[in-house]
Scaffold this active site. Structure first.
Site, short mmCIF file in Angstrom:
data_model
loop_
_atom_site.label_atom_id
_atom_site.label_comp_id
_atom_site.label_asym_id
_atom_site.label_seq_id
_atom_site.Cartn_x
_atom_site.Cartn_y
_atom_site.Cartn_z
N ASP A 174 46.97 -46.52 60.19
CA ASP A 174 46.18 -47.75 60.30
C ASP A 174 44.94 -47.47 61.17
O ASP A 174 44.97 -46.54 61.98
CB ASP A 174 47.02 -48.87 60.94
N GLU A 175 43.90 -48.25 61.02
CA GLU A 175 42.68 -48.09 61.83
C GLU A 175 42.17 -46.65 61.76
O GLU A 175 41.81 -46.05 62.77
CB GLU A 175 42.94 -48.47 63.30
N LYS A 214 44.59 -55.42 55.45
CA LYS A 214 44.88 -53.98 55.42
C LYS A 214 46.22 -53.69 56.08
O LYS A 214 47.07 -53.01 55.53
CB LYS A 214 43.78 -53.20 56.16
N THR A 215 46.36 -54.21 57.30
CA THR A 215 47.59 -53.92 58.03
C THR A 215 48.78 -54.56 57.31
O THR A 215 49.83 -53.92 57.17
CB THR A 215 47.47 -54.43 59.47
N GLN A 218 34.35 -51.02 61.66
CA GLN A 218 35.07 -51.31 62.89
C GLN A 218 35.33 -50.07 63.73
O GLN A 218 36.20 -50.06 64.60
CB GLN A 218 36.41 -51.99 62.58
N ARG A 273 37.58 -61.53 64.93
CA ARG A 273 38.90 -61.88 65.45
C ARG A 273 39.16 -63.38 65.28
O ARG A 273 40.27 -63.85 65.38
CB ARG A 273 39.05 -61.55 66.95
P1 ATP Z 1 41.64 -55.99 60.79
O1 ATP Z 1 40.55 -55.27 60.08
O2 ATP Z 1 41.10 -56.96 61.76
O3 ATP Z 1 42.68 -55.06 61.33
P2 ATP Z 1 43.35 -56.44 58.50
O4 ATP Z 1 42.57 -56.08 57.33
O5 ATP Z 1 44.35 -55.46 58.99
O6 ATP Z 1 42.37 -56.89 59.66
P3 ATP Z 1 45.53 -58.30 58.53
O7 ATP Z 1 45.65 -58.43 59.99
O8 ATP Z 1 46.53 -57.51 57.78
O9 ATP Z 1 44.05 -57.82 58.17
O10 ATP Z 1 45.46 -59.74 57.85
C1 ATP Z 1 44.62 -60.78 58.34
C2 ATP Z 1 45.27 -62.13 58.11
O11 ATP Z 1 45.32 -62.43 56.71
C3 ATP Z 1 46.69 -62.17 58.61
O12 ATP Z 1 46.90 -63.42 59.21
C4 ATP Z 1 47.51 -62.03 57.34
O13 ATP Z 1 48.77 -62.64 57.46
C5 ATP Z 1 46.64 -62.73 56.31
N1 ATP Z 1 46.82 -62.24 54.92
C6 ATP Z 1 46.67 -60.98 54.49
N2 ATP Z 1 46.90 -60.90 53.14
C7 ATP Z 1 47.17 -62.15 52.71
C8 ATP Z 1 47.47 -62.73 51.41
N3 ATP Z 1 47.53 -62.01 50.32
N4 ATP Z 1 47.69 -64.06 51.39
C9 ATP Z 1 47.62 -64.82 52.51
N5 ATP Z 1 47.34 -64.34 53.74
C10 ATP Z 1 47.12 -63.02 53.84
MG MG Z 2 44.51 -54.45 60.84
#
Ligand code: ATP
Ligand code: MG
Length: 732
Positions: free
Chosen positions: A217-218, A32-33, A248, A598
């Site tokens: 975000d969040e 997402k982020t 979350q 995490r």
């Molecule tokens: P959270 O809910 O914990 O905030 P999130 O959804 O924001 O998580 P991110 O932190 O953006 O997730 O990504 C999680 C991990 O996955 C990071 O290490 C990111 O680099 C990797 N990632 C995200 N998208 C891809 C992709 N398309 N290919 C490979 N790695 C990815």
């Molecule tokens: Mg995130």
């Protein structure tokens, strides 16, 4: 397009959907982020949206910093758009227009420590006992009221019992003091921004026109005020993209409203919803274990997550005899895993409450494992740091009465309580600030001669720096105040280990200032803002190789290869306060989900059969969350081991240590202080006529020395008073 590389189809769709309301709803680690970051890059590079038109809001300064870095990497250029926390965004808005709300634009920002000081003084004035009404409870009641936009006046009309009456009366006094001191607390930043936008149509229009593209975000953790802020800004163009995971939401206790995410489609008609389902962070087993826990919650949008990653190792669960053994076990595990060529920073210990950190600090220190505690007693909360910050605040805003009260007699300069009271009354009577009263001989004549003289000198020092504030660096002001306030000398005269420790902290603070200055020109008020906004999690520096200790709350949005979650016991996690309501348990369960997700490679849950907390020992029961994890995903490795080798040995018999070894409920400052780079203490001595060189001011000649204070005439930078033991000064 560089910024589209590697994205999956759903992520790409989210990045390319730039117009209209968009909700990206997805589980942990689904990108997402990262997607949001790419979307910002696309707006700028692909759609030629001026950076000026973009607002991206995050919850912590650290998250904002990381996002800015990633955006800059994608843009190959400086990111000039607003990427910041809610508080920081509101602060900027208010700095421009606070006058419309009856403040000056240089208003002060009070953090919780300041807030408590105000509450205490109001309670004293009203003769309300702290024993009956603990300050922390009052603070949270006031904060809740502000979040619900309840004014002291409205609160008075809602009284239903004696406690309400007391709270309302303190709230009213508190509000009066803040207004008088030209100060806002963190809740006010949001409250007043929303008020400003509601009350001043031209201001609202200005920001609506400006922020045509808004991202949050969040989003699941936004509270009502944050929601109002965002939705008012987005009303005109409706280009609002929010990113979140209802599973979350962990800040309901602080007013976060999960319905903001659940109702997004209703609030923004025509909203597009994109679900991301591939998890890129964790192994299959970790993901499945987290899912088996969260699926026990009733009120959630169902989301499936899958991963291409391998199953990985099973989730480890170990039950140890007591909390010290638990800490020893984790330290030993870290030691063992380190042998396979890992970094310390690959490990995180995520606990439910800060009170748990102490045992881990002990266990890790014994094994010489470097660690950093994020949170606990914060460096910035220490008395000497607060004092110097108060001096600086006073320089920035001499009307800041709270800052003045804090340091008027610190170090002791003979201005006793009764003199302070007299000053306060006289200031009130004459309708001037206490600071101005100090400089008014008609008023100071009424004080004992010593107090009057000391007060005058104190005020003159502040006035001098206040006048010069534009011309001096923050570090110069700090240096000068340290010496001229007599603070440094006072500590040195005490000559105790405790005072030496304080001096050392003040030196560390200097490196904090330097670190900020290295990032660029900085005014005193900007610096004070940065200090005020530093939240616990921001002390976490990913570059330092150390094990991270933090609460699960602070770990939101972060990831680590190895995660330990200790204290999986009913009453601790889920916490006993949550046990009597379904909602309470569900929030704790979401927190558990946040913690578990995490972990990238390995997750280890532990519990202790006997735990000492807050000086009391208790036998424990394993957490219900453990029972919710599908047993197929757990390995019994170490489970129910009675005699664990990881025991740290010489622990007294169980019934012996409850009283004799009270559990330290809060982390020592030690861990946090390590987060700050140490500047070496200067042991060189200087005398008149010495030629010297200074890190910032270049070369010069010493013209006067008095103890540890030297006056140096620099060849280009002019005359400076310096504290020789901490200034970066060398003889040449
Ligand atoms: P959270 O809910 O914990 O905030 P999130 O959804 O924001 O998580 P991110 O932190 O953006 O997730 O990504 C999680 C991990 O996955 C990071 O290490 C990111 O680099 C990797 N990632 C995200 N998208 C891809 C992709 N398309 N290919 C490979 N790695 C990815
Ligand atoms: Mg995130």
């Amino acid at each position: 397009m560089e910024y589209l590389k590697g994205l999956n189809e759903k992520q790409k769709e989210a990045v390319l959907t730039t117009e209209g309301p968009l909700l990206i709803l997805a589980g942990a680690g689904s990108g997402k982020t990262s997607t949001m970051t790419r979307r910002i890059a696309h707006l700028v590079k692909g759609c030629n949206v001026p950076q000026y038109n973009i607002l991206a809001v995050t919850f912590t300064n650290k998250a904002a910093g990381e996002m800015r870095e990633r955006v800059e990497a994608l843009l190959g250029d400086d990111a000039r758009m607003w990427i910041m926390t809610f508080h920081a965004a509101c602060l900027r808005i208010l700095r421009r227009d606070a006058e419309r709300l009856g403040y000056t634009n240089s208003f002060a920002v009070y953090d919780p420590v300041d807030q408590k000081a105000v509450i205490k003084s109001v309670m004293k004035e009203k003769g309300i006992e702290e024993k009956k009404f603990p300050v922390a409870g009052i603070l949270s009641a006031i904060s809740k009221a502000k979040e619900s936009e309840i004014s002291p006046y409205t609160m008075k009309s809602m009284i239903s019992n004696y406690r309400d009456e007391v709270v309302a009366s303190i709230y009213e006094g508190y509000d009066r003091v803040l207004k008088k001191n030209n100060a806002m607390d963190f809740d006010d930043l949001l409250l007043n921004t929303v008020k400003l936008l509601k009350q001043e149509p031209d201001v609202l229009e200005h920001y609506q026109e400006r922020f045509r593209y808004i991202m949050v975000d969040e989003y699941q953790d936004t509270n009502t005020l944050q929601y109002k802020f965002i939705s008012m800004l987005a009303e005109q163009y409706q280009n609002i993209c929010v990113v979140g995971d209802d599973d979350q939401c962990i800040y309901q206790w602080r007013g976060a409203d999960i319905s903001n995410i659940l109702n997004f489609e209703k609030d923004f008609p025509g909203a597009k919803v994109i679900k991301l389902e591939q998890n890129y962070r964790s192994t299959g087993n970790i993901l499945a274990a987290a899912h088996s826990v969260i699926s026990n919650n009733s009120r959630r949008k169902d989301k499936k997550l899958w991963t291409q990653a391998e199953e990985g190792s099973k989730v480890v669960y170990a039950r140890l005899d007591d909390d010290r053994m638990e800490a020893g076990y984790i330290a030993q595990e870290i030691d063992r895993l380190m042998r396979s060529g890992r970094k310390y920073s690959d490990f995180a210990i995520l606990y439910r409450t800060n009170a748990q950190s102490r045992t881990f600090e002990d266990a890790l220190s014994r094994k010489d494992i470097p660690y950093r505690v994020v949170g606990g007693v914060r460096y910035y909360d220490r008395a000497e740091i607060k004092d110097m910050v108060a001096y600086m605040r006073l320089v920035a805003n001499p009307a800041d009465e709270l800052a003045l009260m804090r340091v008027i007699n610190s170090p002791k300069r003979g201005i006793g309580q009764s003199s302070v009271e007299k000053l306060r009354n006289a200031a009130e009577f004459n309708g001037i600030t206490m600071f101005d009263a100090l400089l008014d001989e008609n008023i100071t004549d009424e004080l004992p001669a010593k107090a009057a003289a000391a007060g005058m000198e104190f005020a003159k020092t502040i006035a001098h720096y206040h006048e010069e504030v534009e011309n001096l660096r923050v570090s110069d002001i700090y240096d000068g105040l340290l010496v001229q306030s007599g603070y440094l000398k006072y500590l040195e005269e005490q000559n105790t280990p405790e005072a030496d420790g304080r001096t050392e902290n003040l030196m560390e603070f200097k490196s904090v200032i330097f670190d900020f200055e290295e990032e660029g020109e900085l005014s005193l008020s900007e610096f004070l803002e940065k200090i005020a906004l530093l939240s616990d999690v921001d002390n976490h520096d990913p570059d330092e190789d150390a094990v991270t200790l933090m609460t699960m709350h602070s770990a939101k949005g972060l990831e680590f290869p190895f995660v330990f979650m200790p204290g999986m016991e009913d009453g601790l996690f889920p916490g006993w306060r949550s046990l009597d309501s379904q909602e309470g348990i569900e929030e704790e369960r979401r927190l558990c989900y946040v913690g578990m997700t995490r972990a990238k490679e390995r997750l280890c849950l532990t519990s202790a059969g006997y735990r000492v907390m807050y000086g009391q020992g208790n036998f424990t029961r394993e957490s219900q969350f453990l029972r919710e994890v599908d047993p197929k995903l757990l390995t019994g490795d170490g489970v129910f081991k009675k005699k664990n080798e990881a025991s740290l040995g010489e622990r007294k018999p169980l019934d012996g240590y409850g009283a004799s070894q009270p559990y330290m409920p809060f982390a020592t400052a030690q861990g946090a202080s390590r987060a700050v780079k140490k500047k070496v203490k200067n042991t060189e001595t200087f005398s008149e006529g010495d030629r010297v060189s200074h890190g910032k001011f270049g070369e010069g000649t010493v013209i006067k020395v008095d103890g540890n204070v030297a006056v140096v005439r620099f060849d280009t930078a002019g005359e400076k008073k310096l504290a020789t033991d901490i200034a970066p000064l060398k003889k040449i």
